[in-house]
Design a protein around this motif. Structure first.
Motif, PDB file in Angstrom:
ATOM      1  N   TYR A  75      37.946  25.258  40.324  1.00 12.68           N
ATOM      2  CA  TYR A  75      39.052  26.212  40.391  1.00 12.68           C
ATOM      3  C   TYR A  75      40.188  25.608  41.207  1.00 12.68           C
ATOM      4  O   TYR A  75      39.972  25.055  42.281  1.00 12.68           O
ATOM      5  CB  TYR A  75      38.605  27.527  41.023  1.00 12.68           C
ATOM      6  CG  TYR A  75      39.686  28.589  40.999  1.00 12.68           C
ATOM      7  CD1 TYR A  75      39.942  29.310  39.836  1.00 12.68           C
ATOM      8  CD2 TYR A  75      40.460  28.857  42.121  1.00 12.68           C
ATOM      9  CE1 TYR A  75      40.944  30.271  39.794  1.00 12.68           C
ATOM     10  CE2 TYR A  75      41.457  29.823  42.093  1.00 12.68           C
ATOM     11  CZ  TYR A  75      41.704  30.519  40.921  1.00 12.68           C
ATOM     12  OH  TYR A  75      42.696  31.468  40.883  1.00 12.68           O
ATOM     13  N   CYS A  85      42.813  33.890  44.020  1.00 11.72           N
ATOM     14  CA  CYS A  85      41.950  32.787  44.459  1.00 11.72           C
ATOM     15  C   CYS A  85      40.664  33.280  45.112  1.00 11.72           C
ATOM     16  O   CYS A  85      39.570  32.867  44.702  1.00 11.72           O
ATOM     17  CB  CYS A  85      42.705  31.846  45.395  1.00 11.72           C
ATOM     18  SG  CYS A  85      44.125  31.035  44.636  1.00 11.72           S
ATOM     19  N   LEU A  89      36.867  32.715  43.489  1.00  8.03           N
ATOM     20  CA  LEU A  89      35.820  32.015  44.229  1.00  8.03           C
ATOM     21  C   LEU A  89      34.643  32.936  44.535  1.00  8.03           C
ATOM     22  O   LEU A  89      33.487  32.492  44.570  1.00  8.03           O
ATOM     23  CB  LEU A  89      36.392  31.427  45.514  1.00  8.03           C
ATOM     24  CG  LEU A  89      37.492  30.369  45.322  1.00  8.03           C
ATOM     25  CD1 LEU A  89      37.947  29.820  46.669  1.00  8.03           C
ATOM     26  CD2 LEU A  89      37.015  29.232  44.429  1.00  8.03           C
ATOM     27  N   PHE A 114      36.539  23.800  44.734  1.00 10.05           N
ATOM     28  CA  PHE A 114      37.846  24.427  44.914  1.00 10.05           C
ATOM     29  C   PHE A 114      38.854  23.332  45.242  1.00 10.05           C
ATOM     30  O   PHE A 114      38.732  22.645  46.251  1.00 10.05           O
ATOM     31  CB  PHE A 114      37.780  25.450  46.054  1.00 10.05           C
ATOM     32  CG  PHE A 114      39.106  26.053  46.430  1.00 10.05           C
ATOM     33  CD1 PHE A 114      39.894  26.700  45.486  1.00 10.05           C
ATOM     34  CD2 PHE A 114      39.559  25.989  47.734  1.00 10.05           C
ATOM     35  CE1 PHE A 114      41.113  27.259  45.842  1.00 10.05           C
ATOM     36  CE2 PHE A 114      40.774  26.554  48.109  1.00 10.05           C
ATOM     37  CZ  PHE A 114      41.559  27.188  47.158  1.00 10.05           C
ATOM     38  N   THR A 116      42.772  22.413  46.046  1.00  8.73           N
ATOM     39  CA  THR A 116      44.018  23.032  46.444  1.00  8.73           C
ATOM     40  C   THR A 116      45.199  22.515  45.623  1.00  8.73           C
ATOM     41  O   THR A 116      45.213  21.356  45.196  1.00  8.73           O
ATOM     42  CB  THR A 116      44.317  22.786  47.937  1.00  8.73           C
ATOM     43  OG1 THR A 116      45.515  23.494  48.291  1.00  8.73           O
ATOM     44  CG2 THR A 116      44.509  21.306  48.233  1.00  8.73           C
ATOM     45  N   VAL A 131      36.475  27.446  52.526  1.00  6.76           N
ATOM     46  CA  VAL A 131      35.312  27.457  51.624  1.00  6.76           C
ATOM     47  C   VAL A 131      34.072  27.990  52.332  1.00  6.76           C
ATOM     48  O   VAL A 131      33.111  28.410  51.676  1.00  6.76           O
ATOM     49  CB  VAL A 131      35.032  26.060  51.026  1.00  6.76           C
ATOM     50  CG1 VAL A 131      36.195  25.606  50.179  1.00  6.76           C
ATOM     51  CG2 VAL A 131      34.712  25.033  52.116  1.00  6.76           C
ATOM     52  N   GLY A 140      35.496  21.963  49.060  1.00  6.47           N
ATOM     53  CA  GLY A 140      36.939  22.118  49.061  1.00  6.47           C
ATOM     54  C   GLY A 140      37.570  20.750  49.003  1.00  6.47           C
ATOM     55  O   GLY A 140      37.271  19.887  49.839  1.00  6.47           O
TER      56      GLY A 140
END
Length: 210
Positions: A75, A85, A89, A114, A116, A131, A140
């Motif tokens: 994501y 977001c 998650l 995840f 960014t 995270v 992350g």
């Protein structure tokens, strides 16, 4: 709640939304010198995914090769995101929790990730803290603006900074898809932040080989 994954026959809502996102991404990337987005390859498949080099929330450099042989749920978002977001998650976390309870051997093969789209604010420390609120195995990933642009291009993920003169900070406009990638790094299907975790779990349970 309508079904939001890509079905085996016909064009589902997920496909429509994904193609719309790709159109937006194509417009954005086409404005960058030397960059052109190819939406569909000659085989008629959506070309999503590819090589990347980023840094995880523990400070370790990772590439796509580190995930070879495992499924990925990816994501793109940012830690200052007010709604979609954390929703996406959390849906990923719930779906994986269900899979771990039903089929632990399958769950271990799926890596939640995840990435960014706001590397200016989302450094290693920020990603680690963020995270930590979700699945314990969630990674992350951050990097330089150039690295983030490269991986977003590979996944046809749209993002754009949005400044507000009346606010003291800024937001990031971005597509909201959860990409489900195969152990070979190929795109399998997608979900959205509106996909019920039960539906995501069912798809993972059906797709992941035990």
């Amino acid at each position: 709640m309508p079904q939001t994954w890509i079905g085996r026959a016909g064009m589902s809502l997920s496909v429509v939304l994904l193609l719309a996102s790709m159109v937006m991404a194509g417009w954005w990337y086409s404005s960058q010198p030397g960059d052109r987005l190819q939406a569909v390859d000659t085989g008629g498949h959506v070309p999503i995914g590819g090589p990347f080099e980023l840094v995880d929330h523990n400070g370790q450099t990772v590439t796509e090769a580190d995930f070879a042989g495992r499924y990925m749920l990816i994501y793109f978002g940012f830690t200052y995101c007010p709604d979609v977001c954390p929703t996406a998650l959390w849906e990923m976390t719930q779906a994986l929790d269900m899979l771990e309870e039903a089929a632990p051997d399958k769950a271990e093969q799926v890596v939640p990730i995840f990435i960014t789209v706001d590397p200016e604010r989302d450094d290693i420390e920020a990603m680690k803290a963020y995270v930590g609120h979700f699945h314990p195995r969630m990674l992350g990933l951050t990097g330089t603006p150039e690295q983030i642009a490269d991986v977003a291009r590979e996944y046809r993920a749209y993002y754009q900074r949005v400044d507000d003169a009346s606010a003291s900070t800024y937001l990031m406009d971005h597509s909201s898809f959860i990409y489900f990638m195969s152990p070979e790094g190929h795109f399998v299907t997608s979900f959205t932040h509106q996909t019920p975790p039960e539906e995501m779990f069912s798809e993972l349970d059906n797709r992941v080989k035990g």
